[in-house]
Enzyme design. Sequence first.
Site, short mmCIF file in Angstrom:
data_model
loop_
_atom_site.label_atom_id
_atom_site.label_comp_id
_atom_site.label_asym_id
_atom_site.label_seq_id
_atom_site.Cartn_x
_atom_site.Cartn_y
_atom_site.Cartn_z
N ARG A 104 6.90 -11.75 -3.95
CA ARG A 104 7.37 -10.51 -3.30
C ARG A 104 8.89 -10.56 -3.34
O ARG A 104 9.51 -11.46 -2.77
CB ARG A 104 6.85 -10.42 -1.86
CG ARG A 104 7.55 -9.31 -1.07
CD ARG A 104 6.86 -9.00 0.24
NE ARG A 104 5.63 -8.27 0.02
CZ ARG A 104 4.99 -7.57 0.96
NH1 ARG A 104 5.45 -7.53 2.19
NH2 ARG A 104 3.88 -6.93 0.67
N HIS A 131 3.67 -1.95 -6.18
CA HIS A 131 2.83 -2.75 -5.27
C HIS A 131 1.39 -2.70 -5.79
O HIS A 131 0.51 -2.12 -5.15
CB HIS A 131 2.96 -2.18 -3.85
CG HIS A 131 2.51 -3.12 -2.77
ND1 HIS A 131 2.07 -4.42 -3.02
CD2 HIS A 131 2.43 -2.95 -1.42
CE1 HIS A 131 1.75 -4.98 -1.88
NE2 HIS A 131 1.96 -4.13 -0.90
N GLN A 134 -1.79 -3.63 -3.62
CA GLN A 134 -2.11 -2.64 -2.59
C GLN A 134 -3.00 -1.53 -3.15
O GLN A 134 -4.01 -1.15 -2.56
CB GLN A 134 -0.81 -2.04 -2.05
CG GLN A 134 -1.03 -1.03 -0.96
CD GLN A 134 -1.56 -1.68 0.31
OE1 GLN A 134 -0.97 -2.63 0.81
NE2 GLN A 134 -2.68 -1.19 0.83
N ASP A 220 3.41 6.41 3.50
CA ASP A 220 4.00 5.09 3.72
C ASP A 220 5.28 5.29 4.53
O ASP A 220 5.74 6.43 4.71
CB ASP A 220 4.27 4.42 2.36
CG ASP A 220 4.72 2.96 2.47
OD1 ASP A 220 4.61 2.37 3.56
OD2 ASP A 220 5.18 2.41 1.44
N CYS A 260 -0.73 1.93 3.67
CA CYS A 260 -0.73 0.51 3.30
C CYS A 260 -0.40 -0.40 4.48
O CYS A 260 -0.73 -1.57 4.46
CB CYS A 260 0.23 0.27 2.14
SG CYS A 260 1.96 0.57 2.56
N ARG A 288 -7.66 -5.94 0.95
CA ARG A 288 -6.63 -6.72 0.24
C ARG A 288 -7.19 -8.12 -0.04
O ARG A 288 -7.00 -8.67 -1.12
CB ARG A 288 -5.35 -6.83 1.10
CG ARG A 288 -4.60 -5.54 1.34
CD ARG A 288 -3.89 -5.04 0.12
NE ARG A 288 -2.98 -6.00 -0.47
CZ ARG A 288 -1.72 -6.23 -0.06
NH1 ARG A 288 -1.21 -5.52 0.94
NH2 ARG A 288 -0.95 -7.12 -0.66
N1 NVA Z 1 7.04 0.69 0.85
C1 NVA Z 1 6.95 -0.40 1.81
C2 NVA Z 1 5.62 -1.06 1.69
C3 NVA Z 1 5.41 -2.19 2.66
C4 NVA Z 1 4.10 -2.87 2.47
C5 NVA Z 1 8.09 -1.36 1.58
O1 NVA Z 1 8.40 -1.64 0.41
O2 NVA Z 1 8.67 -1.82 2.55
N1 CP Z 2 0.75 -3.55 3.00
C1 CP Z 2 1.43 -4.70 2.88
O1 CP Z 2 1.74 -5.18 1.78
O2 CP Z 2 1.67 -5.30 4.08
P1 CP Z 2 2.63 -6.54 4.36
O3 CP Z 2 4.05 -6.07 4.17
O4 CP Z 2 2.34 -6.92 5.79
O5 CP Z 2 2.30 -7.64 3.39
#
Ligand code: NVA
Ligand code: CP
Length: 305
Positions: A104, A131, A134, A220, A260, A288
């Site tokens: 990540r 992502h 997801q 989101d 998500c 997930r």
């Molecule tokens: N779009 C959000 C998703 C978090 C799971 C982010 O990147 O923070």
């Molecule tokens: N939806 C998702 O990826 O959640 P986290 O940021 O908690 O991993």
Amino acid sequence: MSVRHLLQLRDITQEEIAHLFKRSVVIKDRFKRYERYHPLADRTLVMIFEKASTRTRLSFEAGMQQLGGLAIYLNTRDSQLGRGEPVEDAAQVISRMCDVVMIRTFEQDIIERFAQQSRVPVINGLTNEYHPCQILADIFTFIEHRGSIRGRTVAWIGDSNNVCNTWLQAAEILDFKVHVSTPPGYEVEPERAGLVGTDHFEQFADPHDACQGADLVTTDVWTSMGFEAENEERRKAFENWCVDAPMMQRAKRDALFMHCLPAHRGEEVAAEVMDGPQSVVWDEAENRLHVQKALLEYLVLGRID
Ligand code: NVA
Ligand code: CP
């Protein structure tokens, strides 16, 4: 033979997604029956987090252990990754000590550079652009509730972010349509989204119009991780992009709602929708785990039928 990675959804085919979903059903069923399934005994997953996570860390870490393997968590704060070691060097070393890596991070370029030097499969656990894990879980959840997604309409309300981009790629791979409504200035950038064409999505100025006839409404956060400096500006710009009951009423009567997570009730979604009867957000989060276990199985061991 070149190593298979999942750096964006486009890296896997429609047929591979169907295989993953078939395996997810089997793996989920075994999990629910407490039936031991350890195909990844003696295998190791390294998870690298440069951003916060609850679901992604938990589902990969628990998932790997449930498959009989070991999961190791690294973050930028207390590893050399945060002290300027080149990503290519880190990839050389890490990939000699494990069987699969999940990352990540921020720009897609970082994970691409890591994957180029990696001896083992690399999975995108969220970048600024995509992502994929997801959306695999989201579509699996849709299928569980409503059957095939082919030919359906998904309404995306809000920011054209990593999750949105991945929905758009999914629409091209699996042949469905995405209605997108973003505030002015936050529109989809097809090239950044990694799209082949423009015929699987349509942009709408009014979010209510985007919801018209949708089988699924999803959204989101207004501000994704890494963009916190824009928070106040975004709060104002996104004010009218809150998925509420009137928006859901424009969708099909049996439309689902997904997010998500983490969610901000009163911002991108009203509590009445998030906690209402059309919401499947908890199933979505749980899936997930099951879908990523199928993905780990596939990338490490290949096709198991
Ligand atoms: N779009 C959000 C998703 C978090 C799971 C982010 O990147 O923070
Ligand atoms: N939806 C998702 O990826 O959640 P986290 O940021 O908690 O991993």
